[in-house]
Design a protein around this motif. Structure first.
Motif, PDB file in Angstrom:
ATOM      1  N   ASN A 146      49.853  -7.538 -78.299  1.00 31.80           N
ATOM      2  CA  ASN A 146      48.929  -6.984 -77.307  1.00 31.80           C
ATOM      3  C   ASN A 146      49.064  -5.451 -77.202  1.00 31.80           C
ATOM      4  O   ASN A 146      50.059  -4.889 -77.637  1.00 31.80           O
ATOM      5  CB  ASN A 146      49.234  -7.646 -75.953  1.00 31.80           C
ATOM      6  N   ILE A 196      50.698 -13.185 -80.112  1.00 28.09           N
ATOM      7  CA  ILE A 196      49.631 -12.245 -79.734  1.00 28.09           C
ATOM      8  C   ILE A 196      50.247 -10.861 -79.550  1.00 28.09           C
ATOM      9  O   ILE A 196      50.967 -10.611 -78.572  1.00 28.09           O
ATOM     10  CB  ILE A 196      48.938 -12.670 -78.410  1.00 28.09           C
ATOM     11  N   ILE A 212      41.043 -14.691 -79.961  1.00 31.27           N
ATOM     12  CA  ILE A 212      42.130 -15.558 -79.462  1.00 31.27           C
ATOM     13  C   ILE A 212      41.608 -16.985 -79.296  1.00 31.27           C
ATOM     14  O   ILE A 212      42.257 -17.955 -79.703  1.00 31.27           O
ATOM     15  CB  ILE A 212      42.705 -15.020 -78.132  1.00 31.27           C
ATOM     16  N   LEU A 270      51.138 -19.384 -76.477  1.00 29.63           N
ATOM     17  CA  LEU A 270      50.707 -18.030 -76.854  1.00 29.63           C
ATOM     18  C   LEU A 270      51.849 -17.095 -76.489  1.00 29.63           C
ATOM     19  O   LEU A 270      52.181 -16.934 -75.313  1.00 29.63           O
ATOM     20  CB  LEU A 270      49.443 -17.616 -76.088  1.00 29.63           C
TER      21      LEU A 270
END
Length: 412
Positions: free
Chosen positions: A315, A313, A346, A279
């Protein structure tokens, strides 16, 4: 700890205020704040290359000396890695403590290491940095006192001769080998148990630890400082299907990470190489998020981890206008670590990637075989489970690691 007054000096060799230069200076300011320093002045100079003896020109150094005296500056930080003679020359002119970017990063790592392994790695990296710079450093080191740039081995050890330091480095390497072997054993145990392994990577301060804590309901250190996490943590995480996976929070990456640190932390970063899925967390609000992404991908390549399946990801979506956002990489998710529905997204995305990696299976489990049913839910990714009355059995469908021992029962 008392806040120290700092002057930052940076040479721009491109003759223009390039984005990379501006960003590296901003990053150095953040690093200084992390080390409990307050930047009083930023001094920049455009040059074809840094001055071989004094980094900036001597005239510029005289200006800086006046600022040091007027504002009672505690430490001058240089935005590049310097030679021992450059540090010595600048210190003699300014008469204050002088450290470079690498020393600052090493210093932060020294103050942040919590585990035995982390402390050994930082100390080894500091010695590796200091060894080629020992010549003529005695007077400067005795001037260091405390504060920024002095954490870790400390000036008294560094004043000793090269042989002593080399001996100490050999001792540290031997002790590290023992600890690294223990870590390798933990990794082998996880592999033996065939736990699906996920590594969270990203540029420092991207929000990795916050995400890690929210996904695993743990409480590792998280704060708005660079390198809040230094020692890797591994926790179990339960996905929506019931499958248990292992997830590891790793040290943040950064541009121009000192070579000594990359070498010392190689074993820690091995966690990334062993992952089944990565990730890659990016702070979507960072002004240099593209540079951050490139830096991390480049380091993953250096670790031979660039072939591992990866989900990007993005964020901190609460800090941007989502309508204007365009993802650079796929597959990707735009999330906030503080929104439960995003954490669920996720987990669903992780399950989708597992389905790409594992083999599909379909099996009938007799209703009185609750043990097998429970194990299937824990160690395989169950996508469908229904009771078939005429067979007095459950029909279970899902995906399984082809090397897991449970494959034998599935085949039977």
């Amino acid at each position: 700890m008392d806040i120290e007054k700092v002057i930052i000096i940076a040479v721009n060799t491109e003759q223009t205020m390039s984005e990379r230069f501006v960003y590296s200076v901003e990053e150095l300011k953040s690093l200084t704040k992390t080390a409990d320093g307050e930047v009083m002045h930023l001094i920049t100079q455009n040059r074809k290359s840094p001055h071989r003896a004094t980094y900036v020109g001597e005239g510029k150094l005289e200006e800086i000396k006046e600022l040091c005296e007027t504002d009672e500056i505690d430490v001058v930080i240089i935005n590049d890695e310097l030679s021992g003679s450059q540090i010595r020359n600048i210190t003699e002119i300014l008469d204050v403590k002088v450290i470079d970017r690498s020393q600052l990063i090493l210093d932060i790592f020294a103050s942040r290491a919590r585990t035995k392994e982390g402390k050994l790695q930082v100390e080894l990296a500091q010695y590796a940095y200091m060894l080629p710079r020992l010549h003529g450093q005695g007077a400067n080191l005795s001037r260091l006192g405390g504060g920024i740039g002095t954490r870790g081995p400390g000036e008294t050890k560094l004043e000793t001769d090269r042989r002593h330091i080399q001996k100490r480095m050999d001792e540290l390497k031997a002790r590290l080998d023992v600890v690294v072997n223990q870590r390798e054993q933990y990794r082998l145990n996880r592999k033996r148990n065939k736990l699906f392994q996920i590594a969270i990577v990203g540029y420092t301060n991207a929000g990795k630890s916050t995400l890690f804590n929210k996904l695993t309901s743990s409480d590792s250190l998280q704060e708005d400082k660079l390198f809040a996490t230094l020692d890797p943590l591994t926790r179990k995480m339960r996905l929506k299907s019931g499958l248990n996976v292992a997830i590891t929070d790793t040290v943040g990456f950064i541009q121009d990470l000192p070579t000594a640190l990359i070498a010392a932390f190689r074993s820690t970063l091995e966690e990334v190489k062993e992952a089944d899925l990565i990730l890659h967390v990016i702070d979507v609000n960072a002004p240099d998020k593209e540079d951050h992404e490139k830096t991390v991908l480049q380091l993953l390549e250096e670790l031979d981890a660039n072939e591992i399946p990866l989900i990007t990801i993005y964020n901190k979506k609460d800090l941007i206008n989502e309508e204007n956002f365009v993802a650079n990489s796929q597959p990707s998710l735009l999330v906030s670590a503080f929104e439960e529905k995003d954490l669920d997204k996720i987990k669903v995305s992780i399950e989708e990637r597992i389905q790409d990696i594992w083999l599909p299976y379909s099996i009938f489990v007799e209703e009185n075989n609750g043990n097998l049913l429970s194990r299937l839910q824990n160690v395989t990714l169950v996508t469908k489970e229904e009771y078939v009355e005429e067979a007095f059995s459950y029909k279970v469908q899902g995906f399984v690691n082809k090397n897991h021992p449970i494959m034998k029962e599935i085949k039977e």
